[in-house]
Design a protein around this motif. Structure first.
Motif, PDB file in Angstrom:
ATOM      1  N   ASP A   1     -14.716  -1.702 -13.483  1.00  0.00           N
ATOM      2  CA  ASP A   1     -15.140  -1.316 -12.127  1.00  0.00           C
ATOM      3  C   ASP A   1     -15.179  -2.517 -11.185  1.00  0.00           C
ATOM      4  O   ASP A   1     -14.862  -2.405  -9.998  1.00  0.00           O
ATOM      5  N   LEU A   2     -15.552  -3.680 -11.712  1.00  0.00           N
ATOM      6  CA  LEU A   2     -15.535  -4.896 -10.891  1.00  0.00           C
ATOM      7  C   LEU A   2     -14.101  -5.263 -10.515  1.00  0.00           C
ATOM      8  O   LEU A   2     -13.828  -5.619  -9.364  1.00  0.00           O
ATOM      9  N   LEU A   3     -13.184  -5.155 -11.469  1.00  0.00           N
ATOM     10  CA  LEU A   3     -11.780  -5.452 -11.185  1.00  0.00           C
ATOM     11  C   LEU A   3     -11.182  -4.459 -10.192  1.00  0.00           C
ATOM     12  O   LEU A   3     -10.387  -4.845  -9.332  1.00  0.00           O
ATOM     13  N   LEU A   4     -11.562  -3.201 -10.295  1.00  0.00           N
ATOM     14  CA  LEU A   4     -11.096  -2.195  -9.349  1.00  0.00           C
ATOM     15  C   LEU A   4     -11.543  -2.552  -7.933  1.00  0.00           C
ATOM     16  O   LEU A   4     -10.732  -2.579  -6.997  1.00  0.00           O
ATOM     17  N   ALA A   5     -12.822  -2.856  -7.775  1.00  0.00           N
ATOM     18  CA  ALA A   5     -13.356  -3.240  -6.458  1.00  0.00           C
ATOM     19  C   ALA A   5     -12.689  -4.518  -5.960  1.00  0.00           C
ATOM     20  O   ALA A   5     -12.381  -4.653  -4.769  1.00  0.00           O
ATOM     21  N   TYR A   6     -12.442  -5.452  -6.878  1.00  0.00           N
ATOM     22  CA  TYR A   6     -11.809  -6.702  -6.491  1.00  0.00           C
ATOM     23  C   TYR A   6     -10.363  -6.472  -6.047  1.00  0.00           C
ATOM     24  O   TYR A   6      -9.903  -7.041  -5.060  1.00  0.00           O
ATOM     25  N   GLY A   7      -9.640  -5.616  -6.753  1.00  0.00           N
ATOM     26  CA  GLY A   7      -8.274  -5.294  -6.341  1.00  0.00           C
ATOM     27  C   GLY A   7      -8.237  -4.683  -4.951  1.00  0.00           C
ATOM     28  O   GLY A   7      -7.383  -5.018  -4.125  1.00  0.00           O
ATOM     29  N   GLU A   8      -9.195  -3.788  -4.681  1.00  0.00           N
ATOM     30  CA  GLU A   8      -9.267  -3.168  -3.350  1.00  0.00           C
ATOM     31  C   GLU A   8      -9.596  -4.216  -2.287  1.00  0.00           C
ATOM     32  O   GLU A   8      -9.026  -4.206  -1.200  1.00  0.00           O
ATOM     33  N   HIS A   9     -10.473  -5.146  -2.620  1.00  0.00           N
ATOM     34  CA  HIS A   9     -10.802  -6.247  -1.699  1.00  0.00           C
ATOM     35  C   HIS A   9      -9.571  -7.130  -1.467  1.00  0.00           C
ATOM     36  O   HIS A   9      -9.282  -7.521  -0.339  1.00  0.00           O
ATOM     37  N   PHE A  10      -8.869  -7.444  -2.533  1.00  0.00           N
ATOM     38  CA  PHE A  10      -7.750  -8.377  -2.446  1.00  0.00           C
ATOM     39  C   PHE A  10      -6.613  -7.826  -1.587  1.00  0.00           C
ATOM     40  O   PHE A  10      -5.856  -8.600  -1.002  1.00  0.00           O
ATOM     41  N   PHE A  11      -6.503  -6.517  -1.486  1.00  0.00           N
ATOM     42  CA  PHE A  11      -5.459  -5.949  -0.647  1.00  0.00           C
ATOM     43  C   PHE A  11      -5.614  -6.416   0.797  1.00  0.00           C
ATOM     44  O   PHE A  11      -4.620  -6.635   1.492  1.00  0.00           O
ATOM     45  N   SER A  12      -6.857  -6.622   1.245  1.00  0.00           N
ATOM     46  CA  SER A  12      -7.072  -7.097   2.620  1.00  0.00           C
ATOM     47  C   SER A  12      -6.492  -8.505   2.808  1.00  0.00           C
ATOM     48  O   SER A  12      -6.051  -8.846   3.902  1.00  0.00           O
ATOM     49  N   VAL A  13      -6.481  -9.310   1.762  1.00  0.00           N
ATOM     50  CA  VAL A  13      -5.860 -10.632   1.822  1.00  0.00           C
ATOM     51  C   VAL A  13      -4.358 -10.469   2.070  1.00  0.00           C
ATOM     52  O   VAL A  13      -3.768 -11.175   2.884  1.00  0.00           O
ATOM     53  N   ILE A  14      -3.759  -9.529   1.362  1.00  0.00           N
ATOM     54  CA  ILE A  14      -2.331  -9.267   1.529  1.00  0.00           C
ATOM     55  C   ILE A  14      -2.058  -8.773   2.945  1.00  0.00           C
ATOM     56  O   ILE A  14      -1.121  -9.238   3.609  1.00  0.00           O
ATOM     57  N   GLU A  15      -2.893  -7.854   3.426  1.00  0.00           N
ATOM     58  CA  GLU A  15      -2.710  -7.335   4.793  1.00  0.00           C
ATOM     59  C   GLU A  15      -2.816  -8.446   5.829  1.00  0.00           C
ATOM     60  O   GLU A  15      -2.026  -8.493   6.769  1.00  0.00           O
ATOM     61  N   ASN A  16      -3.800  -9.320   5.657  1.00  0.00           N
ATOM     62  CA  ASN A  16      -4.046 -10.372   6.649  1.00  0.00           C
ATOM     63  C   ASN A  16      -3.052 -11.527   6.558  1.00  0.00           C
ATOM     64  O   ASN A  16      -2.671 -12.091   7.580  1.00  0.00           O
ATOM     65  N   SER A  17      -2.659 -11.880   5.352  1.00  0.00           N
ATOM     66  CA  SER A  17      -1.823 -13.064   5.176  1.00  0.00           C
ATOM     67  C   SER A  17      -0.340 -12.773   5.011  1.00  0.00           C
ATOM     68  O   SER A  17       0.492 -13.646   5.256  1.00  0.00           O
ATOM     69  N   TYR A  18      -0.013 -11.576   4.577  1.00  0.00           N
ATOM     70  CA  TYR A  18       1.381 -11.263   4.274  1.00  0.00           C
ATOM     71  C   TYR A  18       1.798  -9.935   4.891  1.00  0.00           C
ATOM     72  O   TYR A  18       2.510  -9.140   4.274  1.00  0.00           O
ATOM     73  N   SER A  19       1.384  -9.714   6.131  1.00  0.00           N
ATOM     74  CA  SER A  19       1.680  -8.444   6.789  1.00  0.00           C
ATOM     75  C   SER A  19       3.185  -8.231   6.943  1.00  0.00           C
ATOM     76  O   SER A  19       3.662  -7.103   6.907  1.00  0.00           O
ATOM     77  N   GLY A  20       3.935  -9.307   7.089  1.00  0.00           N
ATOM     78  CA  GLY A  20       5.386  -9.188   7.212  1.00  0.00           C
ATOM     79  C   GLY A  20       5.994  -8.551   5.978  1.00  0.00           C
ATOM     80  O   GLY A  20       6.911  -7.732   6.075  1.00  0.00           O
ATOM     81  N   LEU A  21       5.465  -8.903   4.813  1.00  0.00           N
ATOM     82  CA  LEU A  21       5.938  -8.306   3.570  1.00  0.00           C
ATOM     83  C   LEU A  21       5.617  -6.815   3.537  1.00  0.00           C
ATOM     84  O   LEU A  21       6.462  -5.994   3.192  1.00  0.00           O
ATOM     85  N   LEU A  22       4.395  -6.469   3.926  1.00  0.00           N
ATOM     86  CA  LEU A  22       3.997  -5.054   3.952  1.00  0.00           C
ATOM     87  C   LEU A  22       4.838  -4.260   4.957  1.00  0.00           C
ATOM     88  O   LEU A  22       5.181  -3.107   4.703  1.00  0.00           O
ATOM     89  N   ASN A  23       5.151  -4.894   6.062  1.00  0.00           N
ATOM     90  CA  ASN A  23       5.891  -4.199   7.119  1.00  0.00           C
ATOM     91  C   ASN A  23       7.335  -3.890   6.747  1.00  0.00           C
ATOM     92  O   ASN A  23       8.002  -3.134   7.450  1.00  0.00           O
ATOM     93  N   THR A  24       7.818  -4.452   5.644  1.00  0.00           N
ATOM     94  CA  THR A  24       9.184  -4.129   5.214  1.00  0.00           C
ATOM     95  C   THR A  24       9.249  -2.766   4.534  1.00  0.00           C
ATOM     96  O   THR A  24      10.333  -2.274   4.252  1.00  0.00           O
ATOM     97  N   TYR A  25       8.082  -2.170   4.308  1.00  0.00           N
ATOM     98  CA  TYR A  25       8.017  -0.868   3.624  1.00  0.00           C
ATOM     99  C   TYR A  25       7.448   0.195   4.544  1.00  0.00           C
ATOM    100  O   TYR A  25       6.591  -0.081   5.373  1.00  0.00           O
ATOM    101  N   LYS A  26       7.915   1.407   4.356  1.00  0.00           N
ATOM    102  CA  LYS A  26       7.434   2.563   5.122  1.00  0.00           C
ATOM    103  C   LYS A  26       6.756   3.583   4.223  1.00  0.00           C
ATOM    104  O   LYS A  26       6.255   4.592   4.701  1.00  0.00           O
ATOM    105  N   ASP A  27       6.752   3.309   2.915  1.00  0.00           N
ATOM    106  CA  ASP A  27       6.270   4.296   1.955  1.00  0.00           C
ATOM    107  C   ASP A  27       5.599   3.586   0.778  1.00  0.00           C
ATOM    108  O   ASP A  27       6.124   2.588   0.270  1.00  0.00           O
ATOM    109  N   PRO A  28       4.438   4.083   0.329  1.00  0.00           N
ATOM    110  CA  PRO A  28       3.724   3.411  -0.757  1.00  0.00           C
ATOM    111  C   PRO A  28       4.466   3.432  -2.094  1.00  0.00           C
ATOM    112  O   PRO A  28       4.417   2.458  -2.848  1.00  0.00           O
ATOM    113  N   ILE A  29       5.170   4.507  -2.392  1.00  0.00           N
ATOM    114  CA  ILE A  29       5.902   4.569  -3.661  1.00  0.00           C
ATOM    115  C   ILE A  29       7.061   3.576  -3.649  1.00  0.00           C
ATOM    116  O   ILE A  29       7.308   2.878  -4.643  1.00  0.00           O
ATOM    117  N   ASP A  30       7.736   3.466  -2.521  1.00  0.00           N
ATOM    118  CA  ASP A  30       8.807   2.468  -2.412  1.00  0.00           C
ATOM    119  C   ASP A  30       8.245   1.059  -2.585  1.00  0.00           C
ATOM    120  O   ASP A  30       8.833   0.221  -3.276  1.00  0.00           O
TER     121      ASP A  30
END
Length: 179
Positions: A65-94
């Protein structure tokens, strides 16, 4: 393990449980680093395991449960620091199906020494993704947290089922069905 994983974990602990808890788990963990990390440094996974174990014991929250919460927290790091990478996708499965062949390739450019898990896509359709996670660290619940937030990021949702292939969690099948 890269320092960013440690620095963000300590930030999460301080935010959710307070500075006293953070100090207590660092002290109890008897860390080679002394609990001092830089984002670009490399540290032993055993230190993360010690921190997680001590936090779990003090909070009575399971390590999963701690790792689950941490993974959810860490996604914000990806959003804030690597938004360009996220923006290359339009779909979560892709996006999730490209972890191995695109996202981890980009991570390795930034952190060449990073030891990343392996994700093998077994099946992919518009609404289904089945992939196998492999890592000696067995942090698959961290991956699950990242996956949950990936769907949220794309204003979508999914049912994600885990099947342990190896009892110790070093090999886990994720079955992801878009809702």
């Amino acid at each position: 393990m890269k320092g960013i994983v440690f620095t963000e974990f300590l930030e999460l602990v301080e935010d959710k449980f307070g500075l006293e808890m953070l100090d207590a788990i660092i002290e109890a963990s008897n860390l080679e680093s002394g609990g001092v990390y830089t984002r670009i440094g490399t540290y032993n996974f055993s230190e993360m395991l010690a921190l997680l174990t001590n936090l779990s014991e003090r909070t009575t929250i399971s390590i999963d449960d701690l790792l689950l919460a941490y993974g959810e927290h860490f996604f914000s790091v990806i959003e804030n620091s690597y938004s360009g990478l996220l923006n290359t996708y339009k779909d979560p499965i892709d996006m999730l199906s490209s972890i191995e062949n695109h996202i981890h390739v980009e991570v390795k450019k930034i952190y060449p020494e990073a030891e990343l898990p392996t994700f093998i896509v077994e099946e992919k359709t518009t609404d289904l993704l089945i992939m196998v996670y492999k890592s000696s660290r067995a942090m698959y619940y961290f991956g699950l947290g990242l996956m949950n937030k990936t769907f949220e990021h794309f204003n979508s949702s999914a049912e994600i089922t885990l099947e342990k292939i190896a009892k110790d969690g070093t090999e886990v099948r994720f079955i992801i069905r878009r809702n």
